[in-house]
Scaffold this motif. Structure first.
Motif, PDB file in Angstrom:
ATOM      1  N   ALA A  32      48.712  30.761  32.155  1.00 36.45           N
ATOM      2  CA  ALA A  32      49.511  30.272  33.284  1.00 36.45           C
ATOM      3  C   ALA A  32      49.492  31.248  34.448  1.00 36.45           C
ATOM      4  CB  ALA A  32      50.950  30.022  32.821  1.00 36.45           C
ATOM      5  N   SER A  33      49.403  32.545  34.162  1.00 39.07           N
ATOM      6  CA  SER A  33      49.408  33.544  35.237  1.00 39.07           C
ATOM      7  C   SER A  33      48.156  33.496  36.092  1.00 39.07           C
ATOM      8  CB  SER A  33      49.573  34.947  34.638  1.00 39.07           C
ATOM      9  OG  SER A  33      48.397  35.344  33.946  1.00 39.07           O
ATOM     10  N   VAL A  34      47.106  32.848  35.597  1.00 40.82           N
ATOM     11  CA  VAL A  34      45.891  32.696  36.409  1.00 40.82           C
ATOM     12  C   VAL A  34      46.206  31.913  37.683  1.00 40.82           C
ATOM     13  CG1 VAL A  34      43.562  31.696  36.447  1.00 40.82           C
ATOM     14  CG2 VAL A  34      44.371  32.894  34.409  1.00 40.82           C
ATOM     15  N   MET A  35      47.173  30.999  37.613  1.00 39.02           N
ATOM     16  CA  MET A  35      47.487  30.155  38.756  1.00 39.02           C
ATOM     17  C   MET A  35      48.077  30.947  39.924  1.00 39.02           C
ATOM     18  SD  MET A  35      48.968  26.671  36.979  1.00 39.02           S
ATOM     19  CE  MET A  35      50.321  27.523  36.163  1.00 39.02           C
ATOM     20  N   GLY A  41      39.420  32.991  39.848  1.00 41.19           N
ATOM     21  CA  GLY A  41      38.138  32.930  39.145  1.00 41.19           C
ATOM     22  C   GLY A  41      37.923  34.138  38.258  1.00 41.19           C
ATOM     23  N   VAL A  42      38.177  35.318  38.781  1.00 44.28           N
ATOM     24  CA  VAL A  42      38.025  36.543  37.997  1.00 44.28           C
ATOM     25  C   VAL A  42      39.053  36.582  36.868  1.00 44.28           C
ATOM     26  CG1 VAL A  42      38.065  39.056  38.093  1.00 44.28           C
ATOM     27  CG2 VAL A  42      37.105  37.758  39.988  1.00 44.28           C
ATOM     28  N   ALA A  43      40.278  36.181  37.168  1.00 39.56           N
ATOM     29  CA  ALA A  43      41.331  36.199  36.158  1.00 39.56           C
ATOM     30  C   ALA A  43      41.004  35.256  35.000  1.00 39.56           C
ATOM     31  CB  ALA A  43      42.672  35.824  36.787  1.00 39.56           C
ATOM     32  N   THR A 248      51.070  40.207  39.101  1.00 39.63           N
ATOM     33  CA  THR A 248      50.038  39.739  40.031  1.00 39.63           C
ATOM     34  C   THR A 248      49.089  38.727  39.410  1.00 39.63           C
ATOM     35  OG1 THR A 248      48.620  41.610  39.427  1.00 39.63           O
ATOM     36  CG2 THR A 248      50.083  41.901  41.318  1.00 39.63           C
ATOM     37  N   GLY A 249      49.240  38.434  38.126  1.00 42.93           N
ATOM     38  CA  GLY A 249      48.313  37.544  37.442  1.00 42.93           C
ATOM     39  C   GLY A 249      47.484  38.309  36.434  1.00 42.93           C
ATOM     40  N   PHE A 250      46.924  37.605  35.481  1.00 41.10           N
ATOM     41  CA  PHE A 250      46.229  38.236  34.365  1.00 41.10           C
ATOM     42  C   PHE A 250      45.080  39.107  34.856  1.00 41.10           C
ATOM     43  CE2 PHE A 250      43.086  38.282  30.905  1.00 41.10           C
ATOM     44  CZ  PHE A 250      43.873  38.809  29.892  1.00 41.10           C
ATOM     45  N   GLU A 251      45.150  40.415  34.570  1.00 38.83           N
ATOM     46  CA  GLU A 251      44.104  41.392  34.919  1.00 38.83           C
ATOM     47  C   GLU A 251      43.715  41.297  36.394  1.00 38.83           C
ATOM     48  OE1 GLU A 251      42.959  43.747  33.033  1.00 38.83           O
ATOM     49  OE2 GLU A 251      44.019  43.155  31.209  1.00 38.83           O
ATOM     50  N   SER A 252      44.706  41.139  37.274  1.00 41.95           N
ATOM     51  CA  SER A 252      44.417  40.938  38.698  1.00 41.95           C
ATOM     52  C   SER A 252      44.940  42.063  39.585  1.00 41.95           C
ATOM     53  CB  SER A 252      45.040  39.607  39.169  1.00 41.95           C
ATOM     54  OG  SER A 252      44.493  38.513  38.463  1.00 41.95           O
ATOM     55  N   PHE A 253      45.590  43.060  39.031  1.00 43.26           N
ATOM     56  CA  PHE A 253      46.157  44.099  39.885  1.00 43.26           C
ATOM     57  C   PHE A 253      45.074  44.961  40.516  1.00 43.26           C
ATOM     58  CE2 PHE A 253      47.799  48.385  40.589  1.00 43.26           C
ATOM     59  CZ  PHE A 253      48.906  48.115  41.376  1.00 43.26           C
ATOM     60  N   ASN A 283      50.419  43.422  35.837  1.00 39.25           N
ATOM     61  CA  ASN A 283      49.643  42.191  35.760  1.00 39.25           C
ATOM     62  C   ASN A 283      50.472  40.964  35.391  1.00 39.25           C
ATOM     63  OD1 ASN A 283      46.781  43.057  36.245  1.00 39.25           O
ATOM     64  ND2 ASN A 283      47.192  44.357  34.483  1.00 39.25           N
ATOM     65  N   LEU A 284      51.400  41.121  34.447  1.00 34.71           N
ATOM     66  CA  LEU A 284      52.159  39.972  33.941  1.00 34.71           C
ATOM     67  C   LEU A 284      53.664  40.106  34.136  1.00 34.71           C
ATOM     68  CD1 LEU A 284      50.225  39.327  30.606  1.00 34.71           C
ATOM     69  CD2 LEU A 284      49.939  38.145  32.791  1.00 34.71           C
TER      70      LEU A 284
END
Length: 401
Positions: A32-35, A41-43, A248-253, A283-284
């Motif tokens: 869900a955090s990908v949204m 795309g990277v997440a 910030t989203g999965f593995e997006s920091f 990240n989460l």
């Protein structure tokens, strides 16, 4: 290919997933955090790689003999990676050694690409070999034949620890070894609270050394009070945290303009926070950290219960849980493809599944009848069907032909 294997083992995989609901909720939250990630795309790609870790763990644990599968997998990894690291470090320095560009002092990577990763791999595999030595010592037949290969792995691991100088891995190995020794003693197994007290004391010792100003413990390990610049980095990344609740989203920091600004401050270009809990919050958020903590703590509780009941491999599962909790205080290891994350998944999923199986055997949970047994029972007489519909704990009382 892993999904194909799991599809062929449908019933066993279903039971594993059912026994690990907190892990399912954690990965659903990650999806869900990908949204709300700035780089969806990277997440999503990184999330799919993280799911691949779980698939491989389920491939091992869905074998008919789960403990034998764990032993075979980890033994093969240990017998290859530890001796090969010694070989590369000692005789192939172009591959196994690296040099500091400022001091030109050598650092040792072995089969990995850095001394910290090498120390982590040796930590995990030495804990496994140590557990195999303890297990073999309690066996009478062929005791030394089972012990010698793993004693050799431990000896090579100690040599690598000395030259690699990975302070975090060495301290975690000492604490994990102490827990294994304690868990094999009847005095600790007799009362679960004693095991809990040992683990809490070990965690508090590591926490006080890192965060409460007990700098003498850190300096004895050859590190300064800033943990080689980690504390300064923690202050910086906290200033760039976006949403403390969901992150910030999965593995997006560590992506985009935020990464460029941090790299302007550090010539060595960090790509992690060097703290697993802080990395998870970045990240989460606190919500993701809470879901992960629920998964780890419930798995830890199951492992302690299995140690008290002297279940095979329970001591190893408990040691991996405690070591992962401590290791993530100074390294970010709750990441996809990280060895510590893989071993943590392996231990917790195995502990929860084993605890559920013991509950089934004790009769507190009704076990499902496998499909191959259902087909053979369809043509059975009515008394046989009535007996087969009972819980498994009454199977020995049924007059089955």
């Amino acid at each position: 290919l892993g999904l194909v294997v799991l599809a062929m083992r449908g019933q066993r995989v279903k039971q594993l997933v059912k026994a690990n609901q907190p892990l399912v909720w954690f990965f659903l939250f990650c999806a869900a955090s990908v949204m709300w990630s700035a780089f969806p795309g990277v997440a999503f790609k990184r999330w799919s790689k993280a799911v691949g870790d779980v698939v491989m763990i389920l491939v091992v644990l869905s074998e008919t003999d789960r403990i034998a599968a764990i032993k075979q997998t980890l033994s093969r990894v240990a017998f290859v990676m530890v001796p090969l690291s010694v070989l590369l470090i000692k005789y192939y320095p172009d591959i196994g050694r690296y040099y500091n560009p400022w001091t030109w002092l050598p650092t040792y990577g072995g089969v990995t690409t850095s001394k910290n990763t090498l120390g982590l791999v040796i930590l995990l595999l030495m804990l496994y070999s140590e557990w195999r030595v303890f297990s073999a010592f309690q066996e009478t037949p062929r005791r030394w034949k089972r012990m010698l290969p793993h004693l050799a792995v431990c000896t090579m691991g100690v040599w690598i620890f000395v030259i690699a100088d990975s302070a975090t891995s060495k301290s975690c190995f000492a604490l994990g070894s102490g827990l294994m020794i304690a868990a094999n003693m009847r005095w600790f197994r007799r009362k679960p609270w004693r095991l809990h007290a040992f683990v809490i004391a070990a965690v508090l010792l590591a926490y006080s050394a890192l965060f409460l100003g007990a700098s003498s413990l850190v300096e004895e390990l050859g590190r300064d009070s800033t943990l080689t610049g980690r504390t300064e980095l923690w202050d910086v990344v906290l200033r760039y945290s976006a949403n403390p609740l969901i992150g910030t989203g999965f593995e997006s920091f560590w992506l985009g303009p935020r990464l460029a600004k941090i790299w302007e401050l550090y010539w060595w270009h960090p790509n992690q926070a060097h703290n697993g809990y802080l990395e998870m919050c970045l990240n989460l958020g606190w919500l993701g950290l809470a879901v992960l903590a629920a998964f780890i703590l419930t798995g830890y509780r199951k492992a302690v219960a299995l140690v008290v009941k002297r279940q095979e491999a329970a001591v190893l599962m408990l040691a991996y849980c405690m070591v992962a909790i401590i290791y993530n205080m100074s390294e970010a290891a709750f990441k996809e493809n990280n060895p510590m994350w893989l071993f943590l998944l392996l231990s917790i999923v195995a502990a929860r599944a084993t605890q559920q199986r013991r509950a089934v055997e004790a009769g507190s949970i009704d076990a499902p009848v496998p499909a191959e047994e259902v087909s053979s029972l369809e043509a059975a007489p009515q008394p046989v069907l009535a007996a087969a519909s009972r819980p498994r704990r009454f199977a020995e009382d049924a007059a089955l032909p």
